[in-house]
Design a protein around this motif. Sequence first.
Motif, PDB file in Angstrom:
ATOM      1  N   VAL A  17       0.839  -1.197   0.000  1.00 24.72           N
ATOM      2  CA  VAL A  17       0.000   0.000   0.000  1.00 24.72           C
ATOM      3  C   VAL A  17       0.876   1.250   0.000  1.00 24.72           C
ATOM      4  O   VAL A  17       0.615   2.210  -0.734  1.00 24.72           O
ATOM      5  CB  VAL A  17      -0.978  -0.005   1.192  1.00 24.72           C
ATOM      6  CG1 VAL A  17      -1.694   1.330   1.313  1.00 24.72           C
ATOM      7  CG2 VAL A  17      -1.989  -1.137   1.042  1.00 24.72           C
ATOM      8  N   LEU A  18       1.924   1.242   0.784  1.00 25.13           N
ATOM      9  CA  LEU A  18       2.829   2.401   0.831  1.00 25.13           C
ATOM     10  C   LEU A  18       3.483   2.635  -0.529  1.00 25.13           C
ATOM     11  O   LEU A  18       3.579   3.776  -0.990  1.00 25.13           O
ATOM     12  CB  LEU A  18       3.888   2.213   1.916  1.00 25.13           C
ATOM     13  CG  LEU A  18       4.846   3.379   2.110  1.00 25.13           C
ATOM     14  CD1 LEU A  18       4.099   4.660   2.455  1.00 25.13           C
ATOM     15  CD2 LEU A  18       5.859   3.040   3.188  1.00 25.13           C
ATOM     16  N   GLU A  19       3.908   1.560  -1.183  1.00 23.49           N
ATOM     17  CA  GLU A  19       4.517   1.706  -2.515  1.00 23.49           C
ATOM     18  C   GLU A  19       3.509   2.269  -3.523  1.00 23.49           C
ATOM     19  O   GLU A  19       3.857   3.133  -4.330  1.00 23.49           O
ATOM     20  CB  GLU A  19       5.057   0.363  -2.994  1.00 23.49           C
ATOM     21  CG  GLU A  19       6.286  -0.079  -2.233  1.00 23.49           C
ATOM     22  CD  GLU A  19       6.686  -1.513  -2.542  1.00 23.49           C
ATOM     23  OE1 GLU A  19       6.152  -2.103  -3.522  1.00 23.49           O
ATOM     24  OE2 GLU A  19       7.521  -2.047  -1.801  1.00 23.49           O
ATOM     25  N   ALA A  20       2.275   1.806  -3.453  1.00 27.75           N
ATOM     26  CA  ALA A  20       1.236   2.314  -4.356  1.00 27.75           C
ATOM     27  C   ALA A  20       0.954   3.785  -4.072  1.00 27.75           C
ATOM     28  O   ALA A  20       0.789   4.587  -5.004  1.00 27.75           O
ATOM     29  CB  ALA A  20      -0.042   1.484  -4.220  1.00 27.75           C
ATOM     30  N   MET A  21       0.908   4.150  -2.783  1.00 31.83           N
ATOM     31  CA  MET A  21       0.698   5.559  -2.420  1.00 31.83           C
ATOM     32  C   MET A  21       1.860   6.415  -2.904  1.00 31.83           C
ATOM     33  O   MET A  21       1.654   7.545  -3.353  1.00 31.83           O
ATOM     34  CB  MET A  21       0.519   5.718  -0.910  1.00 31.83           C
ATOM     35  CG  MET A  21      -0.779   5.169  -0.364  1.00 31.83           C
ATOM     36  SD  MET A  21      -2.272   5.916  -1.080  1.00 31.83           S
ATOM     37  CE  MET A  21      -2.137   7.592  -0.528  1.00 31.83           C
ATOM     38  N   GLN A  22       3.086   5.896  -2.828  1.00 29.30           N
ATOM     39  CA  GLN A  22       4.251   6.649  -3.298  1.00 29.30           C
ATOM     40  C   GLN A  22       4.161   6.902  -4.792  1.00 29.30           C
ATOM     41  O   GLN A  22       4.410   8.020  -5.256  1.00 29.30           O
ATOM     42  CB  GLN A  22       5.540   5.887  -2.969  1.00 29.30           C
ATOM     43  CG  GLN A  22       6.796   6.624  -3.415  1.00 29.30           C
ATOM     44  CD  GLN A  22       7.018   7.918  -2.676  1.00 29.30           C
ATOM     45  OE1 GLN A  22       7.251   7.894  -1.476  1.00 29.30           O
ATOM     46  NE2 GLN A  22       6.943   9.046  -3.357  1.00 29.30           N
ATOM     47  N   ARG A  23       3.770   5.892  -5.554  1.00 33.00           N
ATOM     48  CA  ARG A  23       3.622   6.077  -7.012  1.00 33.00           C
ATOM     49  C   ARG A  23       2.546   7.108  -7.324  1.00 33.00           C
ATOM     50  O   ARG A  23       2.726   7.982  -8.186  1.00 33.00           O
ATOM     51  CB  ARG A  23       3.307   4.743  -7.695  1.00 33.00           C
ATOM     52  CG  ARG A  23       4.477   3.791  -7.748  1.00 33.00           C
ATOM     53  CD  ARG A  23       4.195   2.592  -8.653  1.00 33.00           C
ATOM     54  NE  ARG A  23       2.995   1.861  -8.260  1.00 33.00           N
ATOM     55  CZ  ARG A  23       2.949   0.865  -7.371  1.00 33.00           C
ATOM     56  NH1 ARG A  23       4.061   0.490  -6.765  1.00 33.00           N
ATOM     57  NH2 ARG A  23       1.815   0.249  -7.099  1.00 33.00           N
ATOM     58  N   TRP A  24       1.419   7.018  -6.608  1.00 26.66           N
ATOM     59  CA  TRP A  24       0.317   7.962  -6.812  1.00 26.66           C
ATOM     60  C   TRP A  24       0.750   9.368  -6.435  1.00 26.66           C
ATOM     61  O   TRP A  24       0.480  10.331  -7.153  1.00 26.66           O
ATOM     62  CB  TRP A  24      -0.879   7.501  -5.991  1.00 26.66           C
ATOM     63  CG  TRP A  24      -2.178   8.188  -6.267  1.00 26.66           C
ATOM     64  CD1 TRP A  24      -2.451   9.132  -7.225  1.00 26.66           C
ATOM     65  CD2 TRP A  24      -3.393   7.982  -5.557  1.00 26.66           C
ATOM     66  NE1 TRP A  24      -3.766   9.527  -7.149  1.00 26.66           N
ATOM     67  CE2 TRP A  24      -4.370   8.827  -6.135  1.00 26.66           C
ATOM     68  CE3 TRP A  24      -3.762   7.179  -4.494  1.00 26.66           C
ATOM     69  CZ2 TRP A  24      -5.672   8.876  -5.656  1.00 26.66           C
ATOM     70  CZ3 TRP A  24      -5.065   7.232  -4.040  1.00 26.66           C
ATOM     71  CH2 TRP A  24      -6.006   8.071  -4.618  1.00 26.66           C
ATOM     72  N   ALA A  25       1.439   9.491  -5.304  1.00 30.21           N
ATOM     73  CA  ALA A  25       1.928  10.797  -4.858  1.00 30.21           C
ATOM     74  C   ALA A  25       2.892  11.386  -5.889  1.00 30.21           C
ATOM     75  O   ALA A  25       2.822  12.579  -6.207  1.00 30.21           O
ATOM     76  CB  ALA A  25       2.614  10.666  -3.495  1.00 30.21           C
ATOM     77  N   ASP A  26       3.782  10.553  -6.413  1.00 27.25           N
ATOM     78  CA  ASP A  26       4.719  11.020  -7.445  1.00 27.25           C
ATOM     79  C   ASP A  26       3.975  11.526  -8.671  1.00 27.25           C
ATOM     80  O   ASP A  26       4.319  12.580  -9.225  1.00 27.25           O
ATOM     81  CB  ASP A  26       5.677   9.898  -7.847  1.00 27.25           C
ATOM     82  CG  ASP A  26       6.666   9.516  -6.759  1.00 27.25           C
ATOM     83  OD1 ASP A  26       6.815  10.276  -5.766  1.00 27.25           O
ATOM     84  OD2 ASP A  26       7.274   8.439  -6.883  1.00 27.25           O
ATOM     85  N   ASP A  27       2.936  10.802  -9.080  1.00 30.60           N
ATOM     86  CA  ASP A  27       2.142  11.220 -10.246  1.00 30.60           C
ATOM     87  C   ASP A  27       1.467  12.569 -10.009  1.00 30.60           C
ATOM     88  O   ASP A  27       1.323  13.368 -10.945  1.00 30.60           O
ATOM     89  CB  ASP A  27       1.059  10.187 -10.558  1.00 30.60           C
ATOM     90  CG  ASP A  27       1.618   8.879 -11.103  1.00 30.60           C
ATOM     91  OD1 ASP A  27       2.808   8.846 -11.487  1.00 30.60           O
ATOM     92  OD2 ASP A  27       0.858   7.886 -11.124  1.00 30.60           O
ATOM     93  N   ASP A  28       1.044  12.816  -8.771  1.00 35.60           N
ATOM     94  CA  ASP A  28       0.339  14.056  -8.425  1.00 35.60           C
ATOM     95  C   ASP A  28       1.265  15.141  -7.872  1.00 35.60           C
ATOM     96  O   ASP A  28       0.789  16.181  -7.413  1.00 35.60           O
ATOM     97  CB  ASP A  28      -0.763  13.767  -7.397  1.00 35.60           C
ATOM     98  CG  ASP A  28      -1.921  12.988  -7.984  1.00 35.60           C
ATOM     99  OD1 ASP A  28      -1.954  12.789  -9.216  1.00 35.60           O
ATOM    100  OD2 ASP A  28      -2.810  12.580  -7.211  1.00 35.60           O
ATOM    101  N   LEU A  29       2.572  14.884  -7.900  1.00 42.27           N
ATOM    102  CA  LEU A  29       3.581  15.832  -7.405  1.00 42.27           C
ATOM    103  C   LEU A  29       3.331  16.228  -5.953  1.00 42.27           C
ATOM    104  O   LEU A  29       3.400  17.405  -5.584  1.00 42.27           O
ATOM    105  CB  LEU A  29       3.651  17.077  -8.300  1.00 42.27           C
ATOM    106  CG  LEU A  29       3.954  16.812  -9.776  1.00 42.27           C
ATOM    107  CD1 LEU A  29       3.883  18.103 -10.575  1.00 42.27           C
ATOM    108  CD2 LEU A  29       5.295  16.125  -9.958  1.00 42.27           C
ATOM    109  N   ARG A  30       3.032  15.226  -5.110  1.00 40.83           N
ATOM    110  CA  ARG A  30       2.828  15.430  -3.677  1.00 40.83           C
ATOM    111  C   ARG A  30       3.768  14.514  -2.917  1.00 40.83           C
ATOM    112  O   ARG A  30       4.261  13.528  -3.454  1.00 40.83           O
ATOM    113  CB  ARG A  30       1.400  15.065  -3.267  1.00 40.83           C
ATOM    114  CG  ARG A  30       0.311  15.947  -3.779  1.00 40.83           C
ATOM    115  CD  ARG A  30      -1.018  15.545  -3.127  1.00 40.83           C
ATOM    116  NE  ARG A  30      -2.102  16.369  -3.592  1.00 40.83           N
ATOM    117  CZ  ARG A  30      -3.012  15.979  -4.477  1.00 40.83           C
ATOM    118  NH1 ARG A  30      -2.991  14.763  -4.972  1.00 40.83           N
ATOM    119  NH2 ARG A  30      -3.968  16.788  -4.844  1.00 40.83           N
ATOM    120  N   SER A  31       3.958  14.820  -1.644  1.00 44.61           N
ATOM    121  CA  SER A  31       4.653  13.886  -0.765  1.00 44.61           C
ATOM    122  C   SER A  31       3.679  12.765  -0.426  1.00 44.61           C
ATOM    123  O   SER A  31       2.456  12.903  -0.601  1.00 44.61           O
ATOM    124  CB  SER A  31       5.108  14.583   0.518  1.00 44.61           C
ATOM    125  OG  SER A  31       3.984  14.933   1.310  1.00 44.61           O
TER     126      SER A  31
END
Length: 64
Positions: A17-31
């Motif tokens: 879940v953390l890895e998926a959140m990191q990818r999503w955050a990267d796509d949205d330019l967020r931490s």
Amino acid sequence: MKADPKKAYPLRISAAVLEAMQRWADDDLRSVNAQIEFVLREALRKQGRLKKETAEPVADDDAD
């Protein structure tokens, strides 16, 4: 309008879940922290559990 004070909260989360959140955050330019808060706020808003005045977007003021 003054922003709500931030509170630290430890969160246990699976690695997947953390890895998926990191990818999503990267796509949205967020931490990751800002992305998790964004997702939680959206879910709360959609369920009518967040006051309208606190539903404003949150600035990404942390550095991950």
